[in-house]
Design an enzyme around this catalytic site. Structure first.
Site, PDB file in Angstrom:
ATOM      1  N   ASN A   1      -6.467   3.215   6.592  1.00 17.16           N
ATOM      2  CA  ASN A   1      -7.264   3.864   5.558  1.00 17.16           C
ATOM      3  C   ASN A   1      -8.724   3.431   5.663  1.00 17.16           C
ATOM      4  OD1 ASN A   1      -5.350   5.454   4.164  1.00 17.16           O
ATOM      5  ND2 ASN A   1      -4.496   3.625   3.206  1.00 17.16           N
TER       6      ASN A   1
ATOM      7  N   CYS B   1       0.545   9.235   6.778  1.00 11.84           N
ATOM      8  CA  CYS B   1       0.615   8.521   5.506  1.00 11.84           C
ATOM      9  C   CYS B   1       1.942   8.849   4.839  1.00 11.84           C
ATOM     10  CB  CYS B   1      -0.548   8.938   4.610  1.00 11.84           C
ATOM     11  SG  CYS B   1      -0.521   8.217   2.961  1.00 11.84           S
ATOM     12  N   HIS B   2       2.493   7.886   4.117  1.00  9.22           N
ATOM     13  CA  HIS B   2       3.799   8.072   3.473  1.00  9.22           C
ATOM     14  C   HIS B   2       3.726   8.815   2.142  1.00  9.22           C
ATOM     15  CE1 HIS B   2       3.977   4.205   5.768  1.00  9.22           C
ATOM     16  NE2 HIS B   2       5.046   4.777   6.263  1.00  9.22           N
TER      17      HIS B   2
END
Length: 429
Positions: A147, A169-170
């Site tokens: 990030n 990304c989760h």
């Protein structure tokens, strides 16, 4: 077999998760696993862990470990990026200086002062990596986890000739599973369309057999007063679409929460929680290092990490849909073409193919635009070496703007630049 490179492999917990997946896929078990980190001790720990896991599972994978990044990425098929430039010490700076100005943050890695400076530290390294890949592995796929996601891939595809970068990304996958659970259905029976900016995407379609599940979600929220005390449910109520980001994280991208004591209390926002997580990660690393030195090894448990699923799909032709962060280029028609957006992507032997979503509802596009404005100015500051754009990005950040005066923002930026020093682009320093 595939040459899979881990950049920032010293993030051993994350490296362990991806290795657990790769090594338990029979089709990937003979891969060459290349570990790179600039910290020799952490690199040695990652190498010991990978070697132990291969032996434990009886795989034929090969392991290489390189302090030199160019040697690691030369000839790569896949590069998984997980770097944290400046490590825990830089994270502390991102919280401690803004705190003195009265600016609250929760995670500080995506937007806000923390997100801006994490990007400024990370972009020079990522641009150098992009140049290396363009020269040494032009056909590789760069899978980024670091990030701020809306800024890092954008810096690579705008700042280098290397364009094969996808951010993972989760948040979308976890949100979709959570929503399915709230309405009492298995995720595989629910149809979703989710898109926007990373950490500020929204569930545009939420259906079961062609019928919207939003009324069922409304009923679940009405039954549970605890749900109503979350930032994401409050934003859903106000905007009409459910956001993908968790409440603690989502609160710091907005001007309406962290500056107000009553809102922090009502929505139970855990200020500075990431500092505690970061300290726990240090403890986890030390425990992993101790176990490996004692010959005890680590737990091998497939984690269904997105990077490993992407690699498996490309290598085997197994079709999957993942949400990737890619250059917009019209995928979301009412957001800028150069922006990095999060959309559904089909992954198979052909690679990662993003889906065109069309227009977002106007209120969502407007909110995304305020989010993306900060990212664009930060990327410009880094790529062009323009310190003034750091001030501009901080001025336009919703949380900072709601909390501080213009002079306070200017002074805070100056202090942050001085504190991070040589980690930042030369022109910004």
């Amino acid at each position: 077999m595939a040459r899979i490179v881990f950049v920032g492999a010293g993030s051993v917990e994350f490296t362990k998760n991806v290795l657990s997946d790769i090594l338990t896929f029979p089709e990937l078990g003979e891969s060459t696993l290349v570990l790179h980190d600039i910290d020799a001790e952490r690199l040695a720990t990652a190498e010991a862990m990978a070697t132990w896991m291969i032996a434990k599972l009886g795989r034929g994978a090969k392991v290489e470990a390189h302090l030199d990044r160019r040697a690691a990425v030369d000839g790569a098929d896949y590069v998984i990026n997980e770097i944290a430039v400046g490590g825990h010490a830089a994270t502390r700076v991102d919280f401690e200086i803004p705190r003195r100005y009265g600016l609250r943050q929760t995670i500080a890695d995506t937007l806000g002062i923390g997100g801006i400076f994490r990007a400024l530290r990370t972009i020079p390294v990522m641009v150098a990596l992009g140049h290396d890949l363009a020269e040494l592995a032009p056909g590789a796929l760069l899978l980024n986890y670091t990030n701020p996601m809306a800024m890092i891939p954008r810096a690579v595809y705008q700042g280098t000739s290397f364009q094969r970068v996808v951010g993972l990304c989760h948040s979308v996958r976890d949100t979709q599973a959570r929503l399915a659970s709230l309405v009492g259905l298995p995720p595989e029976e629910v149809s979703f369309v989710t898109a926007g900016a990373n950490h500020q995407a929204f569930v545009l379609r939420f259906e079961h057999r062609g019928e919207s599940l939003y009324p069922a979600l409304d009923e679940a929220i009405a039954r549970d007063p605890e749900l109503r005390r979350t930032v994401r449910v409050e934003m859903y109520r106000r905007l009409g679409y459910f956001p993908t980001e968790s409440s603690e994280h989502g609160s710091e991208y907005l001007p309406w929460f962290l500056h107000h004591d009553d809102q922090v209390a009502h929505f139970r926002i855990p200020v500075e929680i990431y500092l505690r997580w970061s300290e726990e990660n240090l403890d986890t690393y030390e425990e992993t290092r101790r176990r490996l030195a004692a010959g005890q090894g680590v737990e091998i448990e497939p984690a269904m990490e997105l990077a490993s699923e992407v690699i498996h799909s490309i290598e085997t032709g197994t079709r999957r849909v993942v949400h990737g962060n890619v250059r917009n280029g019209g995928l979301i028609s009412n957001l800028p073409d150069d922006a990095c957006v999060e959309v559904p992507c089909l992954v198979d032997r052909a690679g990662v193919s993003p889906t065109r979503v069309g227009e977002l509802p106007p209120q969502l596009a407007a909110l995304n635009q305020t989010f993306l404005n900060v990212g664009e100015l930060t990327v410009r500051a880094a790529l062009e070496g323009r310190r003034e754009h750091v001030y501009h990005a901080a001025m336009l950040d919703p949380n900072a703007a709601a909390t501080l005066t213009l002079q306070q923002i200017h002074d805070l930026v100056d202090e942050m630049i001085a504190a991070h020093g040589d980690l930042l682009p030369e022109g910004v320093r």
